[in-house]
Design a protein around this motif. Structure first.
Motif, short mmCIF file in Angstrom:
data_model
loop_
_atom_site.label_atom_id
_atom_site.label_comp_id
_atom_site.label_asym_id
_atom_site.label_seq_id
_atom_site.Cartn_x
_atom_site.Cartn_y
_atom_site.Cartn_z
N THR A 90 0.84 -1.20 0.00
CA THR A 90 0.00 0.00 0.00
C THR A 90 0.87 1.25 0.00
O THR A 90 2.01 1.24 0.45
CB THR A 90 -0.94 0.05 1.23
OG1 THR A 90 -0.15 0.04 2.42
CG2 THR A 90 -1.91 -1.10 1.24
N GLN A 92 0.43 5.17 1.28
CA GLN A 92 -0.46 5.99 2.09
C GLN A 92 0.20 7.30 2.51
O GLN A 92 1.42 7.38 2.59
CB GLN A 92 -0.94 5.20 3.30
CG GLN A 92 0.15 4.51 4.10
CD GLN A 92 -0.38 3.39 4.96
OE1 GLN A 92 -1.02 2.47 4.49
NE2 GLN A 92 -0.12 3.47 6.25
N MET A 100 -6.22 9.77 6.17
CA MET A 100 -5.24 8.97 5.44
C MET A 100 -5.69 8.82 3.98
O MET A 100 -6.82 8.45 3.71
CB MET A 100 -5.12 7.59 6.08
CG MET A 100 -3.96 6.78 5.59
SD MET A 100 -2.39 7.31 6.26
CE MET A 100 -2.48 6.65 7.91
N TYR A 102 -5.01 6.79 0.59
CA TYR A 102 -4.42 5.58 0.00
C TYR A 102 -4.50 5.73 -1.51
O TYR A 102 -5.60 5.87 -2.06
CB TYR A 102 -5.19 4.33 0.44
CG TYR A 102 -5.09 4.04 1.92
CD1 TYR A 102 -4.07 3.25 2.42
CD2 TYR A 102 -6.02 4.57 2.81
CE1 TYR A 102 -3.97 2.99 3.78
CE2 TYR A 102 -5.93 4.31 4.17
CZ TYR A 102 -4.91 3.52 4.64
OH TYR A 102 -4.82 3.27 5.98
#
Length: 198
Positions: A90, A92, A100, A102
């Protein structure tokens, strides 16, 4: 008299050897328990650390340690979290208000769809790229409007959007009268392939 003394002596020896056996078994159980705790992540392990390039290996981290890492994650920069054991990667970025972002720009599996998600500090989804109930989304990269490059209708904007991200200072996302702002430090991580399942 000798007979009674022998029985007393034998019972004392049996009791003492039984004590040693219990002691050996219990210390073995303690060692085994410690091993099990460390295997399932209950032992004293540190939260995964983010290196100078903004990359963190989360392969051996427990859920609790990942949550701890997320809480202590630096703001205003991209962080690439790789978990080779589970095959999850991921990208982020944490804003100063705890939201957050992503990003799924470059999918490890090319047939999967790129996208993004914004979550609040409690992990609740606020905005998702392909949610029909999200409404209109606008990306402002250093205040230049790219609309929603993740929308299939605007797919031709994606190359220019990716190019702008390489040198941008800020990414702002406008949706439903709300503006979400993220700093774009460690933008080189945006080229790394990620897991694109939503």
């Amino acid at each position: 008299m000798n007979y009674k003394l022998n029985i007393l002596l034998m019972s004392t020896i049996l009791v003492c050897s039984g004590c040693q056996t219990v002691q050996k078994v219990s210390s073995g159980v303690t060692k085994t328990t410690d091993k099990v705790k460390s295997l399932v992540g209950l032992g004293e392990t540190k939260a995964p650390e983010i290196d100078q390039q903004g990359v963190v290996d989360a392969s051996k981290a427990t859920l609790e340690k990942l949550e701890q890492m997320t809480l202590n994650m630096p703001t205003g920069q991209w962080v690439y979290v790789e978990n080779d054991l589970q095959g999850i990667y991921t990208l982020q970025n944490k804003s100063t208000d705890g939201n957050m972002l992503y990003f799924r720009l470059n999918c490890k599996i090319p047939s999967q769809q790129s996208g993004f998600t914004i979550q609040d500090k409690d992990g609740k989804d606020l905005v998702k790229a392909h949610d029909p109930q999200t409404g209109q989304i606008q990306f402002l990269v250093d205040n230049k409007n790219y609309g929603n490059p993740f929308d299939l209708v605007n797919a031709k904007k994606m190359p220019a959007f990716k190019q702008a991200l390489k040198t941008a200072k800020t990414i702002k996302i406008f949706n439903n009268s709300k503006l979400y702002t993220f700093e774009n430090a460690h933008a080189e991580l945006l080229n790394k392939p990620v897991t694109c399942r939503e």
